[in-house]
Design an enzyme around this catalytic site. Structure first.
Site, PDB file in Angstrom:
ATOM      1  N   HIS A  93       0.816  -1.224   0.000  1.00 43.00           N
ATOM      2  CA  HIS A  93       0.000   0.000   0.000  1.00 43.00           C
ATOM      3  C   HIS A  93       0.845   1.268   0.000  1.00 43.00           C
ATOM      4  CE1 HIS A  93      -4.233  -1.419   1.090  1.00 43.00           C
ATOM      5  NE2 HIS A  93      -3.587  -2.374   0.461  1.00 43.00           N
ATOM      6  N   PRO A  94       0.472   2.232  -0.834  1.00 42.65           N
ATOM      7  CA  PRO A  94       1.270   3.452  -0.949  1.00 42.65           C
ATOM      8  C   PRO A  94       1.005   4.482   0.156  1.00 42.65           C
ATOM      9  CG  PRO A  94      -0.530   3.495  -2.528  1.00 42.65           C
ATOM     10  CD  PRO A  94      -0.644   2.198  -1.803  1.00 42.65           C
ATOM     11  N   CYS A  95       0.017   4.221   1.027  1.00 42.35           N
ATOM     12  CA  CYS A  95      -0.397   5.248   2.005  1.00 42.35           C
ATOM     13  C   CYS A  95       0.761   5.831   2.807  1.00 42.35           C
ATOM     14  CB  CYS A  95      -1.394   4.685   3.000  1.00 42.35           C
ATOM     15  SG  CYS A  95      -2.654   3.689   2.286  1.00 42.35           S
ATOM     16  N   HIS A  96       1.704   4.961   3.214  1.00 41.92           N
ATOM     17  CA  HIS A  96       2.740   5.458   4.125  1.00 41.92           C
ATOM     18  C   HIS A  96       4.017   5.899   3.413  1.00 41.92           C
ATOM     19  CE1 HIS A  96       0.057   4.037   7.153  1.00 41.92           C
ATOM     20  NE2 HIS A  96       0.127   2.799   6.699  1.00 41.92           N
ATOM     21  N   THR A  97       4.053   5.696   2.090  1.00 46.93           N
ATOM     22  CA  THR A  97       5.294   5.991   1.361  1.00 46.93           C
ATOM     23  C   THR A  97       5.728   7.451   1.508  1.00 46.93           C
ATOM     24  OG1 THR A  97       4.802   4.256  -0.228  1.00 46.93           O
ATOM     25  CG2 THR A  97       6.404   5.912  -0.899  1.00 46.93           C
TER      26      THR A  97
END
Lengths: 273, 216
Positions: free
Chosen positions: B170-174
């Site tokens: 998931h890209p949310c925390h990138t």
């Protein structure tokens, strides 16, 4: 903020009558069971509203061969992660009701369909869409400003089909301050046998003039307008054909699915369905 | 650009440098261009073979065997390079049972203005690993995180270009992670920093030789 509340309620209450049948190859008793009829919410997901259907048909099939459930319409496996109403508009828009869907417990096509062994898979997919949509609309500021319980309330509102519970939270995601529209419109365009189209689209011109559904379609499918004019192509959102001059910002606020995306089906006369 | 994110132009520039270095290192990353626009091209690494983890105590014994073939076959190319020979020996000596083939794709997401890592993993019999098996194979170091947040960590999604199921980190925390990296991205390769941070979670370990990229 979405202000045409009647439209929101009308959209939310969209239902489809479905006749579910068990795949005839998978029936292990003497006679084919009767279809199971159900009125399903357009906004929901197939795997979220069919617990009773699955339970019913399990008694007619070999329990040793029961794997993950999946659905099919005329040979086309149905992606559960796309809202039910969008699947219907895309594959069966002009077919007669009830919509005839075949249910399978065997040979899950894992090269085509996402696994869905629990409700958590649906919730996770739904929340990922909501987050992506808010990143497009508000640079994630609204969704990140919410608490976990707000996220949960959105999901529970959809799962339990509770309009007020859902919209108490969702209206914040649909907010825009003053005349400032969304940064980009979260949308996906679907066509039969093609990958969906998603791109960045601002709802206004540089001069602040509102852009329309027609503008969005032209940008993503340059040769579409003459085809619509010639009635060989139809554009369907939430089961209706909105006029092409409808401002896209209004459509995004009122005709988006609960996942906050505007799902647009483009149907061509040449589609064999 | 919001902090922690990158533009498509920067992504392309870093990807070109990255591929060049990969060729020097024979690391089998390649471009697959569908259309010249954001999100329509895939930076991909064809295959890594990895042993399935049995339990956490086995992890120190886990070995990652990187193949440099691009056709996805176990057979090696005609290269008689020493390192390849070693890999070949490693393959022969370790029992092939429990080997999984991983295929990694990096795709630029214009929603998030970030690169996103997609992958699929198959067992020897061609069966796709289930999500539970994917989670089990995440190294112990990250298992607490998996237990607490697995549904917002790695899940299955439709591949945005191929439109079939792939696992997605998931890209949310990138952006949060990358915002805290004290580097100036105009002189440094974003992809290398990002991939060396997130890749190990799903068995993708980047050679240290990439670290000098953009820094020369």
């Amino acid at each position: 903020m979405a202000d045409d509340r009647e439209v929101l309620r009308e959209v939310w209450e969209g239902r489809l009558p479905v006749a579910f049948s068990l795949s005839s190859d998978e029936v292990s008793v003497m006679e084919q069971p009767e279809p199971y009829y159900l009125l399903v919410p357009r906004q929901s997901y197939l795997t979220l509203v069919t617990d009773k259907v699955q339970k019913h048909f399990k008694t007619y099939t070999d329990p040793d061969k029961v794997g993950e459930v999946w659905f099919e319409y005329e040979g086309q496996p149905l992606k559960w992660h796309i809202p039910i109403g969008v699947l219907f508009d895309l594959y069966s828009f002009s077919s007669t009701l009830p919509w005839k869907i075949t249910l399978h417990f065997q040979n899950f096509p894992d090269e085509e369909l996402l696994g869905c062994r629990s409700k958590e898979a649906i919730e996770s997919h739904f929340m990922a869409c909501v987050k992506e949509a808010d990143c497009l609309k508000h640079r994630s500021q609204v969704i990140n400003g919410m608490q976990k319980k707000d996220h949960k309330q959105l999901w529970m509102g959809l799962q339990n089909d509770k309009f007020d519970q859902f919209w108490a939270i969702n209206r914040r995601l649909m907010e825009h301050t003053g005349d400032e529209p969304f940064r980009n419109i979260p949308f996906r365009i679907y066509q039969v046998d093609k990958s969906y189209i998603q791109s960045l689209f601002r709802p206004v011109t540089d001069d602040g003039e509102p852009l329309t559904l027609g503008d969005l379609l032209k940008e993503n499918l340059p040769d579409i307008i003459p085809k619509i004019d010639a009635c060989v192509t139809q554009v369907i959102i939430q089961g209706v054909e909105p006029p092409l001059d409808t401002p896209i910002q209004w459509l995004s606020e009122h005709l988006s699915h609960p996942d906050n995306f505007l799902h647009i089906c483009v149907l061509h006369e040449t589609d064999d369905r | 650009m919001a902090t922690g994110t990158i533009s498509w132009v920067k992504f392309k520039k870093d990807a070109v440098e990255f591929i060049k270095r990969s060729e020097e290192l024979r690391d089998s990353w390649e471009f697959m261009v569908l259309q010249e626009e954001p999100g329509k091209e895939i930076l991909m690494k064809k295959h890594v073979y990895r042993k399935m983890k049995k339990n956490c105590s086995d992890e120190c014994k886990e070995e990652t065997i990187t193949m440099t073939t691009t056709d996805g076959e176990l057979g090696l190319s005609s290269d008689s390079d020493d390192s390849l020979f070693e890999e070949c020996r490693a393959l022969q000596s370790s029992s092939l049972s429990g080997l999984c083939s991983y295929e990694y794709h990096i795709i630029y997401s214009d929603s998030y203005s970030l690169p996103v890592l997609y992958f699929n993993s198959y067992k020897e019999d061609g069966r796709l690993l289930t999500l539970d098996e994917i989670w089990e194979n995440i190294p112990c170091l990250y298992q607490t995180h998996v237990k607490e947040e697995k549904w917002s960590f790695v899940t299955q999604q439709d591949h945005p270009i191929l439109c079939r199921p792939f696992y997605q980190l998931h890209p949310c925390h990138t952006a949060d992670v990358m915002r805290n990296v004290p580097l100036d991205w105009s002189n440094n390769n974003y992809l290398v920093t990002w991939l060396s941070s997130v890749g190990p979670v799903v068995g993708l370990n980047l050679s240290l030789s990439y670290a000098t990229l953009g820094n020369r």
